[in-house]
Design a protein around this motif. Sequence first.
Motif, PDB file in Angstrom:
ATOM      1  N   THR A  95       0.837  -1.211   0.000  1.00 51.04           N
ATOM      2  CA  THR A  95       0.000   0.000   0.000  1.00 51.04           C
ATOM      3  C   THR A  95       0.864   1.250   0.000  1.00 51.04           C
ATOM      4  O   THR A  95       0.633   2.187  -0.773  1.00 51.04           O
ATOM      5  N   ILE A  96       1.857   1.265   0.858  1.00 51.18           N
ATOM      6  CA  ILE A  96       2.764   2.421   0.921  1.00 51.18           C
ATOM      7  C   ILE A  96       3.466   2.597  -0.426  1.00 51.18           C
ATOM      8  O   ILE A  96       3.594   3.718  -0.935  1.00 51.18           O
ATOM      9  N   GLY A  97       3.905   1.496  -1.021  1.00 48.94           N
ATOM     10  CA  GLY A  97       4.594   1.580  -2.307  1.00 48.94           C
ATOM     11  C   GLY A  97       3.712   2.144  -3.397  1.00 48.94           C
ATOM     12  O   GLY A  97       4.138   2.997  -4.194  1.00 48.94           O
ATOM     13  N   CYS A  98       2.453   1.697  -3.473  1.00 45.51           N
ATOM     14  CA  CYS A  98       1.547   2.187  -4.512  1.00 45.51           C
ATOM     15  C   CYS A  98       1.188   3.649  -4.290  1.00 45.51           C
ATOM     16  O   CYS A  98       1.110   4.435  -5.248  1.00 45.51           O
ATOM     17  N   VAL A  99       0.971   4.031  -3.040  1.00 53.12           N
ATOM     18  CA  VAL A  99       0.651   5.435  -2.735  1.00 53.12           C
ATOM     19  C   VAL A  99       1.802   6.348  -3.159  1.00 53.12           C
ATOM     20  O   VAL A  99       1.591   7.390  -3.800  1.00 53.12           O
ATOM     21  N   LEU A 100       3.024   5.964  -2.811  1.00 52.89           N
ATOM     22  CA  LEU A 100       4.176   6.789  -3.173  1.00 52.89           C
ATOM     23  C   LEU A 100       4.393   6.824  -4.688  1.00 52.89           C
ATOM     24  O   LEU A 100       4.708   7.870  -5.261  1.00 52.89           O
ATOM     25  N   GLY A 101       4.204   5.688  -5.352  1.00 54.10           N
ATOM     26  CA  GLY A 101       4.361   5.655  -6.797  1.00 54.10           C
ATOM     27  C   GLY A 101       3.330   6.510  -7.504  1.00 54.10           C
ATOM     28  O   GLY A 101       3.638   7.208  -8.481  1.00 54.10           O
ATOM     29  N   THR A 102       2.092   6.464  -7.011  1.00 57.12           N
ATOM     30  CA  THR A 102       1.027   7.281  -7.605  1.00 57.12           C
ATOM     31  C   THR A 102       1.310   8.759  -7.411  1.00 57.12           C
ATOM     32  O   THR A 102       1.155   9.564  -8.343  1.00 57.12           O
ATOM     33  N   ALA A 103       1.733   9.134  -6.214  1.00 57.48           N
ATOM     34  CA  ALA A 103       2.078  10.536  -5.963  1.00 57.48           C
ATOM     35  C   ALA A 103       3.241  10.963  -6.856  1.00 57.48           C
ATOM     36  O   ALA A 103       3.281  12.109  -7.343  1.00 57.48           O
ATOM     37  N   GLY A 104       4.174  10.057  -7.109  1.00 55.05           N
ATOM     38  CA  GLY A 104       5.312  10.381  -7.958  1.00 55.05           C
ATOM     39  C   GLY A 104       4.927  10.695  -9.389  1.00 55.05           C
ATOM     40  O   GLY A 104       5.626  11.444 -10.088  1.00 55.05           O
ATOM     41  N   LEU A 105       3.786  10.163  -9.851  1.00 60.21           N
ATOM     42  CA  LEU A 105       3.332  10.448 -11.210  1.00 60.21           C
ATOM     43  C   LEU A 105       3.005  11.916 -11.418  1.00 60.21           C
ATOM     44  O   LEU A 105       2.893  12.376 -12.563  1.00 60.21           O
ATOM     45  N   ALA A 106       2.870  12.657 -10.320  1.00 58.28           N
ATOM     46  CA  ALA A 106       2.654  14.102 -10.440  1.00 58.28           C
ATOM     47  C   ALA A 106       3.854  14.791 -11.084  1.00 58.28           C
ATOM     48  O   ALA A 106       3.746  15.928 -11.562  1.00 58.28           O
ATOM     49  N   ALA A 118       8.528   4.297 -15.682  1.00 62.21           N
ATOM     50  CA  ALA A 118       9.117   3.695 -14.473  1.00 62.21           C
ATOM     51  C   ALA A 118       8.152   3.760 -13.291  1.00 62.21           C
ATOM     52  O   ALA A 118       7.980   2.779 -12.553  1.00 62.21           O
ATOM     53  N   LEU A 119       7.509   4.898 -13.109  1.00 60.16           N
ATOM     54  CA  LEU A 119       6.585   5.061 -11.984  1.00 60.16           C
ATOM     55  C   LEU A 119       5.327   4.221 -12.160  1.00 60.16           C
ATOM     56  O   LEU A 119       4.813   3.647 -11.197  1.00 60.16           O
ATOM     57  N   VAL A 120       4.817   4.140 -13.386  1.00 55.78           N
ATOM     58  CA  VAL A 120       3.632   3.319 -13.645  1.00 55.78           C
ATOM     59  C   VAL A 120       3.945   1.845 -13.391  1.00 55.78           C
ATOM     60  O   VAL A 120       3.141   1.121 -12.781  1.00 55.78           O
ATOM     61  N   VAL A 121       5.104   1.393 -13.819  1.00 50.14           N
ATOM     62  CA  VAL A 121       5.493   0.003 -13.605  1.00 50.14           C
ATOM     63  C   VAL A 121       5.541  -0.320 -12.114  1.00 50.14           C
ATOM     64  O   VAL A 121       4.985  -1.328 -11.649  1.00 50.14           O
ATOM     65  N   LEU A 122       6.193   0.537 -11.335  1.00 53.80           N
ATOM     66  CA  LEU A 122       6.315   0.295  -9.895  1.00 53.80           C
ATOM     67  C   LEU A 122       4.965   0.378  -9.187  1.00 53.80           C
ATOM     68  O   LEU A 122       4.608  -0.500  -8.395  1.00 53.80           O
ATOM     69  N   ALA A 123       4.218   1.439  -9.458  1.00 56.28           N
ATOM     70  CA  ALA A 123       2.933   1.626  -8.781  1.00 56.28           C
ATOM     71  C   ALA A 123       1.978   0.481  -9.113  1.00 56.28           C
ATOM     72  O   ALA A 123       1.272  -0.030  -8.229  1.00 56.28           O
ATOM     73  N   ASN A 124       1.952   0.058 -10.370  1.00 57.10           N
ATOM     74  CA  ASN A 124       1.047  -1.014 -10.768  1.00 57.10           C
ATOM     75  C   ASN A 124       1.473  -2.350 -10.175  1.00 57.10           C
ATOM     76  O   ASN A 124       0.633  -3.192  -9.832  1.00 57.10           O
ATOM     77  N   TRP A 125       2.794  -2.568 -10.024  1.00 61.38           N
ATOM     78  CA  TRP A 125       3.261  -3.788  -9.367  1.00 61.38           C
ATOM     79  C   TRP A 125       2.816  -3.825  -7.906  1.00 61.38           C
ATOM     80  O   TRP A 125       2.291  -4.832  -7.418  1.00 61.38           O
ATOM     81  N   PHE A 126       2.986  -2.723  -7.201  1.00 63.99           N
ATOM     82  CA  PHE A 126       2.539  -2.667  -5.805  1.00 63.99           C
ATOM     83  C   PHE A 126       1.030  -2.856  -5.700  1.00 63.99           C
ATOM     84  O   PHE A 126       0.533  -3.571  -4.819  1.00 63.99           O
ATOM     85  N   TYR A 127       0.294  -2.229  -6.614  1.00 67.81           N
ATOM     86  CA  TYR A 127      -1.170  -2.338  -6.583  1.00 67.81           C
ATOM     87  C   TYR A 127      -1.609  -3.797  -6.747  1.00 67.81           C
ATOM     88  O   TYR A 127      -2.429  -4.307  -5.972  1.00 67.81           O
ATOM     89  N   ASN A 128      -1.089  -4.477  -7.755  1.00 69.01           N
ATOM     90  CA  ASN A 128      -1.531  -5.833  -8.035  1.00 69.01           C
ATOM     91  C   ASN A 128      -1.076  -6.828  -6.981  1.00 69.01           C
ATOM     92  O   ASN A 128      -1.790  -7.795  -6.688  1.00 69.01           O
ATOM     93  N   THR A 129       0.081  -6.604  -6.392  1.00 68.68           N
ATOM     94  CA  THR A 129       0.508  -7.463  -5.290  1.00 68.68           C
ATOM     95  C   THR A 129      -0.435  -7.301  -4.104  1.00 68.68           C
ATOM     96  O   THR A 129      -0.849  -8.280  -3.473  1.00 68.68           O
ATOM     97  N   GLY A 130      -0.804  -6.064  -3.807  1.00 64.07           N
ATOM     98  CA  GLY A 130      -1.764  -5.817  -2.728  1.00 64.07           C
ATOM     99  C   GLY A 130      -3.123  -6.421  -3.016  1.00 64.07           C
ATOM    100  O   GLY A 130      -3.797  -6.935  -2.116  1.00 64.07           O
TER     101      GLY A 130
END
Length: 451
Positions: A95-106, A118-130
């Motif tokens: 959850t923390i990883g996806c939140v930070l990755g999503t904020a980074g897309l700003a 890079a940010l979409v890849v990381l955020a989406n990986w955290f999201y799907n793992t969660g």
Amino acid sequence: MAIFDRDALNPGVAPREVFAWSMYDFANSGFTTVVLTAVFNAYFVGAVAGNAPWATLAWTGALALSSLLVILTMPAIGAWADARGAKKPLLLATTIGCVLGTAGLALAQPGSVTLAIALVVLANWFYNTGESLIAAFLPELARPHALGKVSGWGWAFGYFGGMLTLGLSLAWVLSAQARGETAAQFVPVTMLITAAVFALASVPTFLVLRERARPQAAAIGAAEAGRAEGTQDGRAGAADAFARLRRTWRESGRFVDFRRLLVCGAFYQAGIAVVIALAAVYAEQVMHFTQIQTMALVFVVNIASALGAFGFGYLQDRLGHRRALALTLGGWIAMVLVAGLGTSLAMFWLAAVLAGLCMGSSQSCGRAMVGALAPAGRLAEFFGLWALAVRVAAIVGPLTYGLVTWLTVGNHRLAILCTGLFFVVGLALLAGIDMARGARAAREAVEPGRR
């Protein structure tokens, strides 16, 4: 909490705990709604990548890469969580990883293609793992006869959460456009809104939801033995987890219906992945929707999805999981035909409503079927396998769409019609699944090390 029927819950499970579990779907749905479906995907194609011929393929490639990472890591993560009874701590980390990755897309601006990918890849990986980890709590909360109903509660909450996040983002976009701001100015703020809603709305999950799984001595003992021989804990845990995964496949004779469900899911989820990832792109490129129109479209889809998930959850337990999923796959096929062959706005809006109704019901149904066919004591591992199948779908579906548009110089209608083939194959494979036999095999399975 009257909405949650106590008769649907396992002994010792309070309605407020199911509410907390459902709130995670509420929290994380803003990511798929705003980032993947309504705003950032179209922004990436049109602004970040500047409508280049390869823009749609680049977007689908980023999603495919994140899905590949899930495939490589989720089975091990699920088995590790089962062995240590640690689904909840891992859920917090993702959850923390996806939140930070999503904020980074700003930070993504026109031309910053590498950063955005890079940010979409990381955020989406955290999201799907969660997503896989939160789904593994379902059989601990719901009685076997009510898996569809309780799963539907979660999906319905999720779509309402998506609507809240999208609604807040839409309000910001409207005010920003009134001030004369461009997409490069207002889209980054929607990413911050999405991250904030995810973080705040997930708090009840971590405060109330209980971790009922207990550490499994045999699995942990194997990892400890590896450490005693000089092997690092992480490597030992990963080796043990993949050994469990290989054993699951070797035991496919015992779980033949679960394995068939994985193959069926890989096909129909490929079609769903296209709709999630490319609905806004299709609306803007084919129907020439504005950003406001696209967000309104996705808002309507979410309303239909919430109704489909909540209402269909009750119908699913009456019809049976397989019949219910067959009904929704038929709806998906109809949606593709309407969207691909229809030329009027009215037909496109009809396709959007059909997609919404089918989205909520099919996603809820798939999760409930996994819960019915997964043996106790290996829930996170089996939901990890389901996540693997879904991620294979998320690679094949969007990449197929992206390749068709690239090879045909932007023929999105042909691409969406090709997507319908995934639903047709999924429907054909569904006929070979025997839910009663699969549930019996799951009940009779004995976890090695517990004999």
